[in-house]
Design a protein around this motif. Structure first.
Motif, mmCIF file in Angstrom:
data_model
loop_
_atom_site.group_PDB
_atom_site.id
_atom_site.type_symbol
_atom_site.label_atom_id
_atom_site.label_comp_id
_atom_site.label_asym_id
_atom_site.label_seq_id
_atom_site.Cartn_x
_atom_site.Cartn_y
_atom_site.Cartn_z
ATOM 1 N N VAL A 114 0.816 -1.199 0.000
ATOM 2 C CA VAL A 114 0.000 0.000 0.000
ATOM 3 C C VAL A 114 0.859 1.262 0.000
ATOM 4 O O VAL A 114 1.994 1.248 0.487
ATOM 5 C CB VAL A 114 -0.996 -0.089 1.196
ATOM 6 C CG1 VAL A 114 -0.245 -0.222 2.492
ATOM 7 C CG2 VAL A 114 -1.967 1.044 1.251
ATOM 8 N N HIS A 115 0.356 2.292 -0.632
ATOM 9 C CA HIS A 115 1.016 3.592 -0.645
ATOM 10 C C HIS A 115 0.193 4.569 0.180
ATOM 11 O O HIS A 115 -1.038 4.494 0.162
ATOM 12 C CB HIS A 115 1.127 4.125 -2.083
ATOM 13 C CG HIS A 115 1.376 5.607 -2.132
ATOM 14 N ND1 HIS A 115 2.636 6.134 -2.016
ATOM 15 C CD2 HIS A 115 0.527 6.656 -2.224
ATOM 16 C CE1 HIS A 115 2.539 7.461 -2.051
ATOM 17 N NE2 HIS A 115 1.270 7.801 -2.183
ATOM 18 N N GLY A 116 0.842 5.502 0.856
ATOM 19 C CA GLY A 116 0.124 6.561 1.548
ATOM 20 C C GLY A 116 0.872 7.876 1.435
ATOM 21 O O GLY A 116 2.100 7.903 1.554
ATOM 22 N N SER A 117 0.165 8.974 1.214
ATOM 23 C CA SER A 117 0.796 10.292 1.093
ATOM 24 C C SER A 117 1.599 10.626 2.338
ATOM 25 O O SER A 117 1.171 10.328 3.458
ATOM 26 C CB SER A 117 -0.267 11.377 0.909
ATOM 27 O OG SER A 117 -1.135 11.061 -0.146
ATOM 28 N N ASP A 118 2.768 11.300 2.140
ATOM 29 C CA ASP A 118 3.618 11.597 3.296
ATOM 30 C C ASP A 118 3.423 13.001 3.862
ATOM 31 O O ASP A 118 4.064 13.364 4.842
ATOM 32 C CB ASP A 118 5.090 11.318 2.966
ATOM 33 C CG ASP A 118 5.617 12.174 1.825
ATOM 34 O OD1 ASP A 118 4.893 13.095 1.363
ATOM 35 O OD2 ASP A 118 6.759 11.935 1.396
ATOM 36 N N SER A 119 2.584 13.825 3.224
ATOM 37 C CA SER A 119 2.296 15.164 3.753
ATOM 38 C C SER A 119 0.977 15.640 3.151
ATOM 39 O O SER A 119 0.496 15.063 2.173
ATOM 40 C CB SER A 119 3.412 16.152 3.376
ATOM 41 O OG SER A 119 3.408 16.361 1.971
ATOM 42 N N VAL A 120 0.434 16.703 3.747
ATOM 43 C CA VAL A 120 -0.815 17.268 3.226
ATOM 44 C C VAL A 120 -0.607 17.755 1.794
ATOM 45 O O VAL A 120 -1.461 17.579 0.928
ATOM 46 C CB VAL A 120 -1.315 18.403 4.148
ATOM 47 C CG1 VAL A 120 -2.498 19.141 3.527
ATOM 48 C CG2 VAL A 120 -1.701 17.842 5.509
ATOM 49 N N GLU A 121 0.595 18.319 1.520
ATOM 50 C CA GLU A 121 0.893 18.810 0.163
ATOM 51 C C GLU A 121 0.962 17.655 -0.828
ATOM 52 O O GLU A 121 0.396 17.738 -1.914
ATOM 53 C CB GLU A 121 2.227 19.580 0.118
ATOM 54 C CG GLU A 121 2.241 20.876 0.911
ATOM 55 C CD GLU A 121 2.138 20.668 2.422
ATOM 56 O OE1 GLU A 121 2.871 19.795 2.949
ATOM 57 O OE2 GLU A 121 1.317 21.325 3.078
ATOM 58 N N SER A 122 1.675 16.580 -0.478
ATOM 59 C CA SER A 122 1.714 15.460 -1.431
ATOM 60 C C SER A 122 0.342 14.826 -1.589
ATOM 61 O O SER A 122 0.003 14.349 -2.670
ATOM 62 C CB SER A 122 2.761 14.391 -1.125
ATOM 63 O OG SER A 122 3.320 14.500 0.107
ATOM 64 N N ALA A 123 -0.459 14.830 -0.535
ATOM 65 C CA ALA A 123 -1.817 14.289 -0.661
ATOM 66 C C ALA A 123 -2.590 15.067 -1.723
ATOM 67 O O ALA A 123 -3.220 14.477 -2.605
ATOM 68 C CB ALA A 123 -2.540 14.343 0.685
ATOM 69 N N LYS A 124 -2.494 16.394 -1.671
ATOM 70 C CA LYS A 124 -3.209 17.214 -2.661
ATOM 71 C C LYS A 124 -2.714 16.907 -4.067
ATOM 72 O O LYS A 124 -3.500 16.756 -5.001
ATOM 73 C CB LYS A 124 -3.007 18.707 -2.356
ATOM 74 C CG LYS A 124 -3.798 19.130 -1.144
ATOM 75 C CD LYS A 124 -3.934 20.647 -1.030
ATOM 76 C CE LYS A 124 -4.800 20.993 0.175
ATOM 77 N NZ LYS A 124 -4.146 21.908 1.112
ATOM 78 N N ARG A 125 -1.398 16.811 -4.216
ATOM 79 C CA ARG A 125 -0.806 16.539 -5.517
ATOM 80 C C ARG A 125 -1.258 15.171 -6.040
ATOM 81 O O ARG A 125 -1.694 15.028 -7.174
ATOM 82 C CB ARG A 125 0.731 16.567 -5.403
ATOM 83 C CG ARG A 125 1.483 16.530 -6.732
ATOM 84 C CD ARG A 125 2.998 16.391 -6.525
ATOM 85 N NE ARG A 125 3.373 15.031 -6.151
ATOM 86 C CZ ARG A 125 3.641 14.068 -7.027
ATOM 87 N NH1 ARG A 125 3.576 14.294 -8.315
ATOM 88 N NH2 ARG A 125 3.967 12.863 -6.605
#
Ligand code: ATP
Length: 137
Positions: A114-125
């Motif tokens: 599984v992959h998970g975003s490492d920051s709020v900014e990468s989540a948005k991207r």
């Protein structure tokens, strides 16, 4: 509310762990606001893994991510980016604590489920790469 991008990788789908992984986020109290089931394209994976394109493991990572369908998802709720990463465990399943997804289900570096975003900014991207606004509730 905060959002994160979580993606079940081909090994997670092939091993029949989609339900278990989704359940962990549901049980924790997070809300699923977008989900797909698809064979990823090389183009979308190159965008998603932009920061890794020049790393030695990139070709192998790309091949692995193309071995079968993935399940890209958007989860929403309090502190979901950080909590989501904690629920996944470390990059290497062998050093991931029991109780984490990788620590409970894996032992192979690349096949970390599984992959998970490492920051709020990468989540948005990342959300913008995999989903249109109209696909999120
Ligand atoms: P993800 O971004 O998938 O949530 P991560 O943030 O824990 O994982 P990254 O460092 O961003 O890890 O690496 C992205 C993915 O590339 C890893 O999940 C893993 O599948 C693969 N990877 C990373 N480092 C290596 C390595 N040294 N050898 C092989 N594969 C690797």
């Amino acid at each position: 509310d905060e959002r994160t991008f979580i993606m079940i990788k081909p090994d997670g789908v092939q091993r029949g762990l989609v339900g278990s992984i989704i359940s962990r986020f549901e049980n924790r109290g997070y809300q699923l606001i977008g989900m797909k089931f698809q064979l990823a394209s090389k183009q979308i994976l190159e965008k998603h893994y932009e920061e890794h394109i020049n790393k030695p493991f990139f070709p192998s990572l790309l091949n692995f991510m193309l071995t079968g369908p993935v399940v890209p998802m958007v989860w929403q709720g309090k502190d979901v980016v950080k909590q989501g990463r904690a629920m996944l465990g470390q990059t290497n399943p062998l050093t991931s604590a029991p109780g984490t997804i990788r620590g409970d289900f894996g032992i192979v570096m690349q096949k970390n489920l599984v992959h998970g975003s490492d920051s709020v900014e990468s989540a948005k991207r990342e959300i913008a790469i995999w989903f249109q606004d109209s696909e999120l509730t």
